[in-house]
Design an enzyme around this catalytic site. Structure first.
Site, mmCIF file in Angstrom:
data_model
loop_
_atom_site.group_PDB
_atom_site.id
_atom_site.type_symbol
_atom_site.label_atom_id
_atom_site.label_comp_id
_atom_site.label_asym_id
_atom_site.label_seq_id
_atom_site.Cartn_x
_atom_site.Cartn_y
_atom_site.Cartn_z
ATOM 1 N N GLU A 92 18.653 -17.009 -7.564
ATOM 2 C CA GLU A 92 18.253 -15.670 -7.984
ATOM 3 C C GLU A 92 17.768 -15.681 -9.442
ATOM 4 O O GLU A 92 16.752 -15.066 -9.780
ATOM 5 C CB GLU A 92 19.418 -14.688 -7.798
ATOM 6 N N ARG B 2 5.198 0.271 -5.956
ATOM 7 C CA ARG B 2 5.100 -0.555 -4.764
ATOM 8 C C ARG B 2 4.177 -1.755 -4.967
ATOM 9 O O ARG B 2 4.176 -2.684 -4.171
ATOM 10 C CB ARG B 2 4.576 0.288 -3.594
ATOM 11 N N GLU C 17 9.129 -14.765 -11.401
ATOM 12 C CA GLU C 17 8.298 -13.656 -10.926
ATOM 13 C C GLU C 17 7.801 -12.764 -12.058
ATOM 14 O O GLU C 17 6.720 -12.212 -11.965
ATOM 15 C CB GLU C 17 9.008 -12.834 -9.848
ATOM 16 N N HIS D 115 18.118 -37.004 -6.428
ATOM 17 C CA HIS D 115 17.331 -37.440 -5.270
ATOM 18 C C HIS D 115 15.857 -37.102 -5.436
ATOM 19 O O HIS D 115 15.135 -37.024 -4.448
ATOM 20 C CB HIS D 115 17.924 -36.846 -3.987
ATOM 21 N N CYS E 230 0.807 -1.225 0.000
ATOM 22 C CA CYS E 230 0.000 0.000 0.000
ATOM 23 C C CYS E 230 0.841 1.276 0.000
ATOM 24 O O CYS E 230 1.897 1.336 0.622
ATOM 25 C CB CYS E 230 -0.893 0.035 1.219
ATOM 26 N N LYS F 64 14.028 -14.583 -10.599
ATOM 27 C CA LYS F 64 13.822 -13.490 -11.561
ATOM 28 C C LYS F 64 12.911 -13.956 -12.688
ATOM 29 O O LYS F 64 12.000 -13.269 -13.091
ATOM 30 C CB LYS F 64 15.200 -13.074 -12.118
ATOM 31 N N ASN G 286 -1.734 1.783 5.698
ATOM 32 C CA ASN G 286 -0.797 0.771 5.210
ATOM 33 C C ASN G 286 -0.355 -0.034 6.420
ATOM 34 O O ASN G 286 0.057 0.544 7.425
ATOM 35 C CB ASN G 286 0.410 1.468 4.553
ATOM 36 N N GLY G 287 -0.466 -1.361 6.324
ATOM 37 C CA GLY G 287 -0.072 -2.198 7.461
ATOM 38 C C GLY G 287 -1.132 -3.244 7.718
ATOM 39 O O GLY G 287 -1.998 -3.487 6.876
ATOM 40 N N TRP H 242 -2.838 -2.759 -1.718
ATOM 41 C CA TRP H 242 -2.400 -4.115 -2.062
ATOM 42 C C TRP H 242 -3.148 -5.017 -1.093
ATOM 43 O O TRP H 242 -2.866 -5.021 0.108
ATOM 44 C CB TRP H 242 -0.885 -4.226 -1.884
ATOM 45 N N LYS I 82 6.674 -3.902 -4.515
ATOM 46 C CA LYS I 82 8.084 -3.533 -4.419
ATOM 47 C C LYS I 82 8.541 -3.428 -2.976
ATOM 48 O O LYS I 82 9.688 -3.693 -2.652
ATOM 49 C CB LYS I 82 8.290 -2.186 -5.140
#
Ligand code: F6R
Length: 591
Positions: free
Chosen positions: A464, A28, A471, A487, A2, A468, A98-99, A74, A586
């Protein structure tokens, strides 16, 4: 996550400022947006699910307003629809938040018993109703806020409008980011600097538990003990800020192209502390920052001979910890606002450990919480998927490992500095080679699963590269320690399944190559990513990406570039929303 904007000024252009601010917080991540403002003495609320564009279409920008609050949501509690969008109103009080209010169900029950009803599924509406109830009890917002803080558990940055005080904004902050921007003719509230940087570079940060009363020409801040405090106004240094795409199709591509400059800026070894005195190091972070930490673990253990554990910050918070005064805890975060990483730092401090932050955003919450901060100098990163910030985190970790490594002679130091200076040029040449990665991407984008394998530090890079890719392209991908394939995972390899093998460590190169042969003989399409010295002819791969050799401490910084670019080009071929992948944010300010 948010975003919050607030405006109160002499000029009556609140609507433009609020929407512009929200657009600058788009990075964000969000799924709905809304604003509340006063027009001709009346409170107006507009909100819409989806992109800000939809909200804009409902607003008449010719209307004059000098005060308002705005929000990008969000979704956490309740789906992203119009009713759940912020602002939320309860009689006299309208808020954006926000939170996460942790005890919202309990509070909702209590307030329902008192006769209140709720329209949305959100924790934020509960906060609005509670604030309104307390406001009616005291007829004083400051008193209502003080009691609100005692009742509410969780994380919150809240901007408040009250219909009885149409020339004042209020704000409360605990464990979620909120800043106040100040200027001659207006004052602002924002989750982050970009929302207000067009209007002012003067701002102040709020400590947890503090709250503020803001009019067009005055800001009053109260601390957690309800004492009015002196304002510590800072100036935002916007030297590196360029928030345009500069002709690139996406921010992600622009940010990859900035990597040579970023590594040059971050390479100041003089600012790096010597961590050799610590007997144990724990690195804590989330997502890509945690992957940078894994690369750091290999480098620090190998070169500085100090044992390093890497703990995902959301796990660190809830596990038994073996740290004390003699340990060093390194927190890595681009945004400096990741709730789990921030909390991990607070816990580490309670254990008496020294904390170092490797942080990109200046003056962010984690930067202020740690004992020592090392800034990564990546500049603002807008694409949700991190590239240049990750690279700068790895660079700082390489510098920490180098500085803590055993006695170095002058020759060695000179050589390392030369290599460091050469790094930007080599990154440039890799980026220049983009056509090669584009061609491979054209083949890969239709695949459903892509695997990455490697050993040791190469495995950390695989993690990584795989993150990348998945996502931003939504292709399923996994990173595997090459020796672990047999395995279980090898059963997923079919004719044509892409397996990307990273091989940069000559001591274990043959082992990973054997694993590549195993998947190749089961039909995999193998892409061998290696360095000049380890490049070899053979029938164990279909494609080979060869990168220049450099000091092994710096090698990871070269290896990841083509993999970032391939993730980008694959997502582009698929037509994905590269800079704003679905469901991602973000700045992850909730746990
Ligand atoms: C992935 C990505 C995330 C972040 C993670 C931590 O591309 O960007 O995995 O790395 O959310 O964020 P910061 O570094 O802001 O703490």
């Amino acid at each position: 996550m948010c975003g919050i904007v607030g405006y109160i000024g002499k000029e009556k252009n609140a609507l433009k400022v609020l929407i512009n601010g929200l657009e600058h917080l788009e990075y964000r991540g969000y799924d709905s947006s809304g604003i509340a403002y006063i027009l001709n003495d009346k409170l107006i609320v507009k909100k819409e699910p989806g992109r800000i564009m939809r909200l804009k279409e409902t607003i008449d920008f010719n209307n004059d307003s000098y005060i308002g609050i705005g929000h990008t949501r969000w979704a956490t509690h309740g789906e992203p629809n119009k009713i759940n969008s912020h602002p939320h109103n309860s009689e006299h009080i309208t808020i954006v938040h926000n939170g996460i209010i942790e005890n919202y169900l309990e509070l909702r029950k209590e307030l329902t018993n008192k006769g209140y009803s709720f329209k949305s599924d959100t924790d934020t509406e509960v906060a609005a109703v509670l604030l309104n109830d307390l406001y009616k009890k005291y007829n004083d917002i400051i008193k209502a806020i003080q009691e609100f803080k005692n009742i509410v558990k969780g994380a919150y940055a809240i901007a408040i409008l009250c219909d009885k005080e149409k020339d004042t904004l209020y704000a409360i902050k605990k464990n979620s980011p909120l800043i106040i921007g100040t200027s001659e003719d207006a004052n602002y509230l924002a989750s982050d600097v970009p929302a207000i940087i067009e209007y002012t570079n003067k701002y102040l940060t709020l400590d947890d538990g503090s709250y503020a009363k803001i009019t067009k020409d005055k800001v009053e801040v109260y601390n957690n003990d309800n004492k009015l405090i002196d304002l510590d106004i800072k100036t935002f240094d916007s030297t590196y800020e360029n928030t345009n795409k500069m002709g690139f199709e996406h921010y992600m591509l622009k940010e990859i192209h900035e990597e040579p400059t970023v590594v040059r800026r971050t390479s100041n070894i003089k600012t790096i502390p010597n961590i050799s005195k610590y007997k144990k190091i724990v690195i804590t972070a989330c997502g890509s920052a945690m992957h940078a930490g894994l690369v750091g673990k290999y480098l620090i253990e190998k070169y500085a001979n100090i044992p390093v554990e890497v703990e995902i910050a959301s796990e660190f918070r809830y596990k038994k910890l073996f740290i004390d005064k003699s340990s060093l805890v390194i927190a890595i975060s681009q945004s400096g606002e990741t709730a789990d990483t921030l909390e991990a730092v607070k816990i580490a401090k309670k254990y008496g450990s020294t904390t170092i932050g490797i942080i990109n955003v200046k003056e962010s919450s984690i930067a202020r919480e740690v004992d020592k901060v090392i800034y990564t100098e990546a500049g603002r990163e807008i694409a949700v998927a991190t590239t240049k910030a990750y690279l700068s985190q790895v660079e700082v970790l390489a510098l920490l490992a180098y500085k803590a490594s055993k006695e170095k002679d002058l020759e060695e130091i000179k050589k390392f500095i030369n290599d460091l200076n050469e790094l930007p040029v080599l990154i440039d040449t890799i980026i220049d080679n983009s056509n090669e990665y584009k061609l491979i991407s054209k083949y890969l984008y239709q695949k459903e699963d892509i695997f990455f394998i490697g050993r040791g530090i190469d495995y950390a890079l695989c993690m990584e590269a795989s993150l990348k890719l998945k996502e931003i392209s939504y292709i399923h991908s996994e990173a595997y320690a090459a020796g672990e394939l047999k395995h279980g995972t090898i059963s997923l390899i079919e004719n044509g399944t892409p397996v990307i093998g990273i091989v940069t460590d000559k001591t274990i190169a043959d082992k990973t190559i054997s694993n590549l042969k195993e998947v190749k003989s089961r039909g995999a399409y193998v892409i061998y990513v290696t360095t000049d010295k380890l490049a070899k002819k053979g029938d164990f791969y279909d494609k080979c990406i060869i990168l220049p050799d450099i000091n092994p401490l710096l090698q990871p910084l070269l290896i990841i570039i083509p993999l970032q670019l391939m993730a980008y080009y694959i997502a582009k071929e698929k037509g994905c929303d590269i800079d704003k992948p679905k469901n991602l944010a973000k700045s992850v300010t909730v746990e």
